[in-house]
Write a protein that holds these residues in place. Sequence first.
Motif, short mmCIF file in Angstrom:
data_model
loop_
_atom_site.label_atom_id
_atom_site.label_comp_id
_atom_site.label_asym_id
_atom_site.label_seq_id
_atom_site.Cartn_x
_atom_site.Cartn_y
_atom_site.Cartn_z
N SER A 129 0.85 -1.15 -0.11
CA SER A 129 0.00 -0.08 0.07
C SER A 129 1.04 1.18 0.07
CB SER A 129 -1.06 0.10 1.15
OG SER A 129 -1.40 1.33 1.45
N GLY A 130 0.46 2.39 -0.69
CA GLY A 130 1.22 3.43 -0.75
C GLY A 130 1.00 4.22 0.64
N PHE A 131 0.14 4.02 1.38
CA PHE A 131 0.11 4.44 2.68
C PHE A 131 0.75 3.90 3.82
CE2 PHE A 131 -3.70 5.90 0.36
CZ PHE A 131 -3.88 7.29 0.60
N ILE A 163 0.65 -0.45 -11.56
CA ILE A 163 0.94 -1.69 -11.84
C ILE A 163 0.80 -2.33 -10.46
CG2 ILE A 163 2.31 -3.39 -12.46
CD1 ILE A 163 3.53 -1.17 -14.48
N ALA A 164 0.70 -3.41 -9.87
CA ALA A 164 -0.37 -4.13 -10.32
C ALA A 164 -1.85 -4.04 -9.87
CB ALA A 164 -0.14 -5.58 -10.32
N GLY A 165 -3.03 -3.88 -10.87
CA GLY A 165 -4.15 -3.52 -10.15
C GLY A 165 -4.52 -4.32 -9.02
N CYS A 181 -0.68 -3.69 -5.58
CA CYS A 181 -0.52 -2.37 -4.92
C CYS A 181 -1.71 -1.38 -5.21
CB CYS A 181 0.99 -1.96 -5.62
SG CYS A 181 2.25 -3.01 -4.87
N VAL A 182 -2.11 -1.30 -6.43
CA VAL A 182 -2.99 -0.39 -6.88
C VAL A 182 -4.29 -0.61 -5.59
CG1 VAL A 182 -4.89 0.52 -8.47
CG2 VAL A 182 -2.53 0.11 -9.16
N LEU A 183 -4.51 -1.93 -5.44
CA LEU A 183 -5.92 -2.25 -4.86
C LEU A 183 -5.63 -2.16 -3.22
CD1 LEU A 183 -8.81 -3.33 -4.56
CD2 LEU A 183 -7.89 -5.66 -4.57
N PHE A 184 -4.31 -2.46 -2.92
CA PHE A 184 -4.03 -2.10 -1.42
C PHE A 184 -4.16 -0.69 -1.10
CE2 PHE A 184 -1.85 -5.64 0.95
CZ PHE A 184 -2.26 -6.79 0.06
N SER A 187 -11.43 -8.10 -11.37
CA SER A 187 -11.86 -8.40 -10.34
C SER A 187 -11.36 -7.32 -9.10
CB SER A 187 -11.54 -9.61 -9.72
OG SER A 187 -10.68 -9.99 -8.56
N ALA A 188 -10.12 -6.56 -9.50
CA ALA A 188 -9.95 -5.47 -8.72
C ALA A 188 -10.65 -4.22 -9.07
CB ALA A 188 -8.39 -5.00 -9.17
N LEU A 189 -10.78 -4.18 -10.32
CA LEU A 189 -11.90 -2.82 -10.70
C LEU A 189 -13.32 -2.99 -10.01
CD1 LEU A 189 -10.50 -2.59 -14.35
CD2 LEU A 189 -10.36 -0.79 -12.20
#
Lengths: 208, 208, 208, 208
Positions: free
Chosen positions: D119-121, D143-145, D148-151, D180-182
Motif C-alpha cells: 500500500s502507498g499509505f 501496476i499491478a491492479g 499495490c493499486v488495490l491495497f 476483479s480488482a476494478l
Amino acid sequence: MLRVARVPKHPGSRHRPVVIPVAGTALLLIDVINDLAFEGSQTLIREAEPMAARLAALKRRATAAGVPVIYINDNFGQWRSDFRRTVAHCTALSSPGHRVSRRLRPTARDYFVLKPKHSGFYDTTLDTLLGDLRIRRVVLTGIAGNICVLFTANDAYMRELRIFAPSDCIVSNTAQDNESALRQIELVLKGNIAASGRLTFGSRRSRR
Amino acid sequence: MLRVARVPKHPGSRHRPVVIPVAGTALLLIDVINDLAFEGSQTLIREAEPMAARLAALKRRATAAGVPVIYINDNFGQWRSDFRRTVAHCTALSSPGHRVSRRLRPTARDYFVLKPKHSGFYDTTLDTLLGDLRIRRVVLTGIAGNICVLFTANDAYMRELRIFAPSDCIVSNTAQDNESALRQIELVLKGNIAASGRLTFGSRRSRR
Amino acid sequence: MLRVARVPKHPGSRHRPVVIPVAGTALLLIDVINDLAFEGSQTLIREAEPMAARLAALKRRATAAGVPVIYINDNFGQWRSDFRRTVAHCTALSSPGHRVSRRLRPTARDYFVLKPKHSGFYDTTLDTLLGDLRIRRVVLTGIAGNICVLFTANDAYMRELRIFAPSDCIVSNTAQDNESALRQIELVLKGNIAASGRLTFGSRRSRR
Amino acid sequence: MLRVARVPKHPGSRHRPVVIPVAGTALLLIDVINDLAFEGSQTLIREAEPMAARLAALKRRATAAGVPVIYINDNFGQWRSDFRRTVAHCTALSSPGHRVSRRLRPTARDYFVLKPKHSGFYDTTLDTLLGDLRIRRVVLTGIAGNICVLFTANDAYMRELRIFAPSDCIVSNTAQDNESALRQIELVLKGNIAASGRLTFGSRRSRR
C-alpha cells in the motif's frame, strides 16, 4: 528540527481569560481513571486529588457548553476487560486512586478510547474519533504530565491540532517533571497552558 | 500513566564503558544534514560544530563494527527534492550549517529516511526499515535534543526499542532544553545517556 | 508490485489436514457480532447462520488448544458504547443477526478490539495486542469476506503475518464476492484457505 | 461490515465525460517505474506498454490543469538508493520495463513517495503529503491492479478519499485479476472506474 520562539507571543496576557471556541474543540482526560497503585504514588495522589476537583469543574463547563469529553485510558494490561470494569476497579475503596477516579467518573455521554501505550494516539481509535467529531483543538488534562500527557501532546502537535494544557489540571510525579512538561508544551508545541480558571468555552462572536 | 524509577539502576557506573551489541543495533542521525538557517541559530551552531566532530567519530566506529547508520532527515518542506539535493543545499557555503553537514555527510553505505514531521517514526519508512534490519536497540543522536530527537525517542520507546542517547552527540537551542530532554530520556524512557566516548560496539562475548 | 505465483505450491494437497502450531497463532473473528440490519441482508444471513455453527466449532477447538480468540468488531458508529452493549444489541431478538451473534457470543476469556473502519488494523489496538501475544499467524474468519475480512487480511500480509482463511468460515454478500476474496487471499496474500474441518491446532512435533 | 450497493448509481452514464475538480485532486502513479524483471512478466509488459501511453496522456492533462502528480514507488528492497537511482535502473535498456518506465519518466515537478510495502499509505509520507496538498480525491493508476493499486485504494477509502481508478490505466498479471480488482474498487470502495479518455480535469463551474 523545529524553530522555537523564545519570546511569549502575548506578553502581559497571563491573567486574561482564554476563550476556546466550542466547535472543533474536545476535552481529553488522560489516565484519570487510575488505581494509582504503584510504589511511591503518595506524592502524586496528594497532587492528583485537588487537581481532580478542578478538572471535574472544567469538565462540567465543557459538557454544559457542548464540548465533547473523551477519556483516554490505560487498560492496565487487561486486554480482556472493558472500560466499565476498569472504572469499577479504580473506584473501589481498595484502589489508592479511588478518590481521583470517583471524582472524574465518566457518564454515558462521555467518549472513551483505550490506549495500549503512553500516547493517546498510538494504536488507538483516537485519530478516527477526532476526525469524526471534526476536532481541531484539544484540551489536554490528566496524569502524568511528563509521560502520557506529554506523549499525547507531541502526537497532537504533529497532527496540527491546537493544544490547550491547563497547568492546574495536569499532575506529574514531581513538581520539576510537571514544570518541565508544561514548558515543553508551551515552547515547543506552542500550547496554551493557562490555568483552568481562565478557560471559557464559547465562540468569541456569541459572547456579549 | 507509567511508573518512573527515581533511582539510577546502576549507581557508580557513570564512568564505566558501555558495550552495545552489534547485532540488533542501529545508529540514528537526526536532522544533522541541516542548513541551520533560522534566526538565532548561532548558539545552536556553536554547540553543533564540536558535537558533529564527536558524532563523526562515533559513526566511524559504528560503521567499522558493522552497525547500520540511518540518517533521518527533514525535507525542509521540499517534497519534490531527494536527499541528495538536501545534502547539496545544506553543505553549500551559503548554508550556516555547512560545517556540521559536511562533517556528517552521508556515504553510499548509509541509509536514509525522509521525515515530514518531528518524529522519525511519524509517516515514514523507519518502522519497516528497522524491522527489515531486525533492530532492537537505537543510538539516537542529532538536532534538536528537545524536539526531533525527543519525539523520535518517545516513539522508539513505545515500540519497545532500547534507547541509547549519548549526551555529547545531541544538541538543543539552549543548555536547559538539552538537559531536560536528556533527563526525560533517562528517567521516563529508561535510556542510557552515557557520552559517546564510553560507547563501544561489540558483543560482550567476543570481547577479551 | 508483487510477484504472484500462479501454480499452487502443494498440488494434490487439497484434502490433507492442515496443522497450525498453537504458539504464535490467534483466531480472529471479524464483525460476527452484527445486527445484519441492512437492506438485502437476507442472502447474507442465510449463509452466515450455518457458517456461525462451523466457526463456533473452530473456536471451541482453538480455545481447547490454548489459541487466543480475538473479536474484531465494528462499533456501528456508537463511539460511546462498549462491546458489552454491542453484544446485547446484536443478540436481541429484534436484531436480524441475532442467531449468528448468539452462536458466537464472546466469553470472558476472549479478547476484543474495536475497529472504526474496515480493516482490523486501522486505528486500533490490534498491532499492540498481537505483539504482546507474540502472534505470527492469524486465522481470519467472519463477515464480509470481500470487505472487512479482506481489508484485514491485506494489512496482516503487509505485517508479514502468515494467513489462514478457512473458506467455510467466511461469508460475503454474494458467492462471487466470496470466491474472489478467497482467490485474492490465496494468490496474492499467499494465505491458506483450507476449510475449517481440515484445520488442527497443535505443533507437528507433539502429534503422534 | 460494510453495505454494498449492487446497482450502479448512474445507469446509462457509462459514456458521459467525468469532470474531476482540480482543487483537491491528485494523480497517483503506482509502481510504474519498474524493471518488470520477474519470471512470466511478458504478459504484463504487453499490457503495460500501451497502458503507459494512455497514462502519459492523462498525466500531461493533469499537469496542464495544475493537478499534482505523485509517484508512489517500490524501492525494490534497495533501502540505500534514492528514486533517481531507481529511475536510472528501470529505464536502462537492460530492464524489461524500460519502455514503460521511459514513457512515464518523472519530471522535476512531480512528487514521489517511497513505499516499502504494497500500500502507498503503509509506513510512508503519503498521508502527510496529501494533507499538505489538501487532497480529497485521488486518481489511482499503475501496476499491478490487484496488488499495490488495490491495497492503496483500500487505504484511500478508509481515509475517506474519493477514488477514481481509470480502468485503462491499471494493469494486472491477468485480465481476470484486473477485472476483479476494478469490480472491487467500484462496488466496495465506491470508486469511479471510467476510462481515462472520459476524464476531464476542471471545475464544473468554470466549464462552458
